[in-house]
Enzyme design. Structure first.
Site, mmCIF file in Angstrom:
data_model
loop_
_atom_site.group_PDB
_atom_site.id
_atom_site.type_symbol
_atom_site.label_atom_id
_atom_site.label_comp_id
_atom_site.label_asym_id
_atom_site.label_seq_id
_atom_site.Cartn_x
_atom_site.Cartn_y
_atom_site.Cartn_z
ATOM 1 N N ASN A 312 -0.696 -29.438 -5.568
ATOM 2 C CA ASN A 312 -0.587 -30.881 -5.807
ATOM 3 C C ASN A 312 -1.528 -31.310 -6.933
ATOM 4 O OD1 ASN A 312 0.443 -33.414 -5.468
ATOM 5 N ND2 ASN A 312 -0.524 -33.816 -3.491
ATOM 6 N N HIS A 348 -2.473 -40.895 2.680
ATOM 7 C CA HIS A 348 -1.466 -40.099 3.377
ATOM 8 C C HIS A 348 -0.950 -40.804 4.623
ATOM 9 C CE1 HIS A 348 -2.784 -36.624 0.916
ATOM 10 N NE2 HIS A 348 -1.584 -36.139 1.202
#
Length: 461
Positions: A312, A348
């Protein structure tokens, strides 16, 4: 007609319908990129922005239906911040607070105890894009050299913001890319010479094929390592070593679903030209501008920091550029690191598992850095690490590495404390015990194994 067709397709593939829609939407990016490069590349900026906006909106509607209004609303509000407040601290704070509060409120009202593919998934990607678009307008004198490379010289138009937000190569699962790079693509500046971009077909095909390999591995192996197995009596009845090995293999296999999606979308970005990153010293075209994975490093590194740096990538770069480096005023690197990881956790979601995962990351990374420094400064440990025992040490290190990569991923994927607490209890909190113990004894080991001269030299440095 699309709904019954998708139901039949998902039933045939044995996968949830939202997952099938997502994969199809990612794959559709390739023909869209070909249409753009073949027919629209030399069209006006208005036509290109409109194409990117309409195609991205279509994919959003295909996946999330009427819930697409959430992204549209946030884009409109962000454009108003850009136009009415612009390069002001008030504008930056208003943008950050609104976009993050909208995302967190969405998490609160849509949260379930299972991982769902819903509109909040692309919206978390969009949130960073929109916040970054205003941060890129900050006065040049206030920016570092890295931040200047993504800075905007003028306020973008509404259509530019829409095209950037809905660009089919990054709307659903990323990668993150800057508004400045997107505008350079539309203006045909992502090239060696104006209007000419090197052939991107082969580099895009390579990432596409690599993504399919990882998708195939996940599709075949994923059913053998479901999250739900952690909560069964059978898992608890297994011996301790089996539970640890399951965590290791489960983490390795399940992370491939992210790896495959990012590699495939990277191929879309490359094919469109957005992935172009100039030429190397050897004169070869580089296509890593939108790379979200360093696959070789990811598969071979025995270090936690190596995995983090290869996974990521663009989101980590966004957070480093816009959060970590802007927290210099705290005057403490560790405080900046903790604040950055806290931001990542709530970005998140609101489940306790995210906070526990990133707190474990903080502990693991700091322990690893201390251990690496000790080995580097100790002639004896360096000799052992570079000696004939290295292959054996590498295997042991890889086992520890992936076991404790999986350990913090357990709460990340199980979300709620009653679930991850049950799993951690079954493995006797071995990760916490291992790293807390290592953190406490490493200073004493360093005193015993590192010569004083080295210690004083490091202190002077």
């Amino acid at each position: 007609m699309a709904a019954p067709l998708m139901e039949k397709l998902s039933e045939y593939l044995g996968s949830p319908e939202p997952a099938v829609r997502l994969i199809l939407s990612i794959l559709i990016g390739y023909p869209l990129a070909l249409v753009y490069r073949r027919f629209l590349f030399h069209q006006s900026a208005f036509v290109i922005h409109l194409f990117h906006t309409l195609t991205g909106l279509s994919l959003a509607v295909f996946n999330f239906g009427s819930q697409v209004y959430h992204s549209a609303l946030c884009i409109v509000i962000q454009f108003l911040f850009l136009r009415l407040m612009g390069r002001t601290v008030t504008g930056v704070l208003s943008s950050f607070i609104f976009q993050m509060m909208y995302l967190l409120t969405a998490y609160y009202y849509t949260a379930t105890e299972e991982y769902d593919i819903k509109w909040t998934m692309p919206h978390c990607v969009l949130t960073l894009k929109l916040i970054g678009s205003l941060l890129a307008l900050i006065e040049q004198s206030q920016l570092s050299a890295e931040q200047k490379s993504s800075a905007l010289l003028a306020t973008p138009s509404f259509l530019e913001v829409c095209g950037f937000s809905y660009f089919y190569g990054g709307f659903l699962v990323g990668p993150q890319f800057t508004l400045r790079n997107y505008l350079r693509l539309v203006n045909r500046e992502m090239s060696d010479s104006p209007g000419h971009v090197p052939n991107s077909g082969i580099p895009a095909l390579k990432r596409f094929c690599l993504g399919l390999v990882f998708l195939l591995i996940f599709t075949i192996c994923g059913p053998y390592y479901p999250d739900s197995y952690y909560l069964t009596d059978e898992f608890e009845a297994q011996p301790f070593w089996y539970r640890c090995v399951y965590i290791l293999l489960w983490a390795k296999v399940n992370l491939y679903k992210y790896v495959s999606c990012w590699l495939i979308t990277e191929g879309v970005c490359i094919l469109s030209g957005l992935g172009y990153n100039g030429r190397s010293e050897k004169g070869e075209a580089q296509w890593d501008s939108c790379a979200n994975m360093r696959v070789w490093l990811y598969e071979t590194t025995p270090f936690f920091t190596g995995t983090i740096n290869s996974f990521n990538i663009n989101t980590n770069a966004w957070v480093a550029r816009h959060i970590f480096k802007r927290l210099k005023f705290l005057g403490n690197k560790m405080a900046s690191q903790i604040s950055t990881l806290f931001f990542l956790a709530i970005w998140h979601g609101l489940h306790s598992g995210y906070l526990l995962c990133f707190s474990m990351e903080f502990i693991i990374v700091n322990v690893e850095r201390q251990a690496q420094a000790m080995v580097k400064d100790s002639p004896m440990l360096t000799a052992v690490a570079d000696g004939p025992l290295y292959p054996l040490l590498y295997v042991v290190q890889q086992f520890i590495h992936w076991l404790f990569m999986g350990y913090p991923l357990v709460p990340f994927c199980l979300f709620t404390y009653d679930k991850w607490l049950k799993v951690y209890s079954s493995v006797y909190f071995c990760g916490h015990i291992f790293f807390v113990t290592a953190y406490l004894i490493l200073p004493y080991l360093r005193k015993a194994l590192v010569p004083r001269k080295t210690k004083s030299d490091n202190k002077n440095d």
